[in-house]
Design a protein around this motif. Sequence first.
Motif, PDB file in Angstrom:
ATOM      1  N   VAL A  76       2.331   1.702  -3.500  1.00  0.00           N
ATOM      2  CA  VAL A  76       1.311   2.188  -4.438  1.00  0.00           C
ATOM      3  C   VAL A  76       1.096   3.693  -4.234  1.00  0.00           C
ATOM      4  O   VAL A  76       1.013   4.458  -5.201  1.00  0.00           O
ATOM      5  N   ARG A  77       1.029   4.120  -2.967  1.00  0.00           N
ATOM      6  CA  ARG A  77       0.887   5.555  -2.678  1.00  0.00           C
ATOM      7  C   ARG A  77       2.085   6.333  -3.220  1.00  0.00           C
ATOM      8  O   ARG A  77       1.923   7.385  -3.856  1.00  0.00           O
ATOM      9  N   SER A  78       3.278   5.812  -3.003  1.00  0.00           N
ATOM     10  CA  SER A  78       4.491   6.481  -3.491  1.00  0.00           C
ATOM     11  C   SER A  78       4.488   6.561  -5.012  1.00  0.00           C
ATOM     12  O   SER A  78       4.863   7.591  -5.584  1.00  0.00           O
ATOM     13  N   ARG A  79       4.045   5.495  -5.669  1.00  0.00           N
ATOM     14  CA  ARG A  79       4.008   5.499  -7.130  1.00  0.00           C
ATOM     15  C   ARG A  79       3.010   6.546  -7.631  1.00  0.00           C
ATOM     16  O   ARG A  79       3.286   7.260  -8.596  1.00  0.00           O
ATOM     17  N   ARG A  80       1.866   6.650  -6.972  1.00  0.00           N
ATOM     18  CA  ARG A  80       0.878   7.664  -7.358  1.00  0.00           C
ATOM     19  C   ARG A  80       1.461   9.071  -7.247  1.00  0.00           C
ATOM     20  O   ARG A  80       1.283   9.907  -8.137  1.00  0.00           O
ATOM     21  N   LEU A  81       2.169   9.338  -6.145  1.00  0.00           N
ATOM     22  CA  LEU A  81       2.797  10.655  -5.967  1.00  0.00           C
ATOM     23  C   LEU A  81       3.843  10.908  -7.043  1.00  0.00           C
ATOM     24  O   LEU A  81       3.940  12.018  -7.581  1.00  0.00           O
ATOM     25  N   ASP A 135       3.668  13.761 -14.245  1.00  0.00           N
ATOM     26  CA  ASP A 135       2.609  14.377 -15.044  1.00  0.00           C
ATOM     27  C   ASP A 135       2.697  15.897 -15.032  1.00  0.00           C
ATOM     28  O   ASP A 135       2.203  16.562 -15.955  1.00  0.00           O
ATOM     29  N   GLU A 149       0.832  -1.205   0.000  1.00  0.00           N
ATOM     30  CA  GLU A 149       0.000   0.000   0.000  1.00  0.00           C
ATOM     31  C   GLU A 149       0.870   1.259   0.000  1.00  0.00           C
ATOM     32  O   GLU A 149       0.571   2.228  -0.724  1.00  0.00           O
ATOM     33  N   GLU A 150       1.945   1.262   0.776  1.00  0.00           N
ATOM     34  CA  GLU A 150       2.848   2.409   0.808  1.00  0.00           C
ATOM     35  C   GLU A 150       3.523   2.614  -0.549  1.00  0.00           C
ATOM     36  O   GLU A 150       3.670   3.752  -1.012  1.00  0.00           O
ATOM     37  N   ASP A 167       3.864   9.617 -10.026  1.00  0.00           N
ATOM     38  CA  ASP A 167       3.129   9.864 -11.269  1.00  0.00           C
ATOM     39  C   ASP A 167       2.666  11.315 -11.343  1.00  0.00           C
ATOM     40  O   ASP A 167       2.721  11.934 -12.406  1.00  0.00           O
ATOM     41  N   GLU A 168       2.221  11.867 -10.214  1.00  0.00           N
ATOM     42  CA  GLU A 168       1.787  13.264 -10.193  1.00  0.00           C
ATOM     43  C   GLU A 168       2.944  14.199 -10.536  1.00  0.00           C
ATOM     44  O   GLU A 168       2.764  15.168 -11.277  1.00  0.00           O
TER      45      GLU A 168
END
Length: 129
Positions: A101-106, A112, A98-99, A108-109
């Motif tokens: 996945v959260r790091s990957r989302r950040l 982007d 979960e950590e 990606d932001e």
Amino acid sequence: MRIGELARRTGVSERLLRYYEEQGLLRPERTPSGYRRYSDADVAAVRRIRTLLAAGLSTSTIARVLPCVCDVGERLVPCGGLVAELRAERERMDRQIEELVRSRRLLDEVIDAAPPEARPRGADWPAAS
């Protein structure tokens, strides 16, 4: 059998077998001249160690788990008292996932937010619009 034979039979390097011994995962007998002597049981133990490492367990956890795991066919089966510890270990892994996945989302932001000319083009990257 000596360490070279164990390495050949398990596909694990001699150096890694010595590391397993340092971690308390293997306990070979010693000859009077100090050579390590392994048995067929050690071949099975190395296979269990490799499976548990592949499952994401640390060597310190494996040292606790190994005496309470047996082979049933191709599967490793833990003794009843071990199941709670293995479930706790799985929950720890879930939290790490979960950590990540959260790091990957950040990340990606951040990616982007980069101007289109700074983004490489390729199969994994959309073309700049």
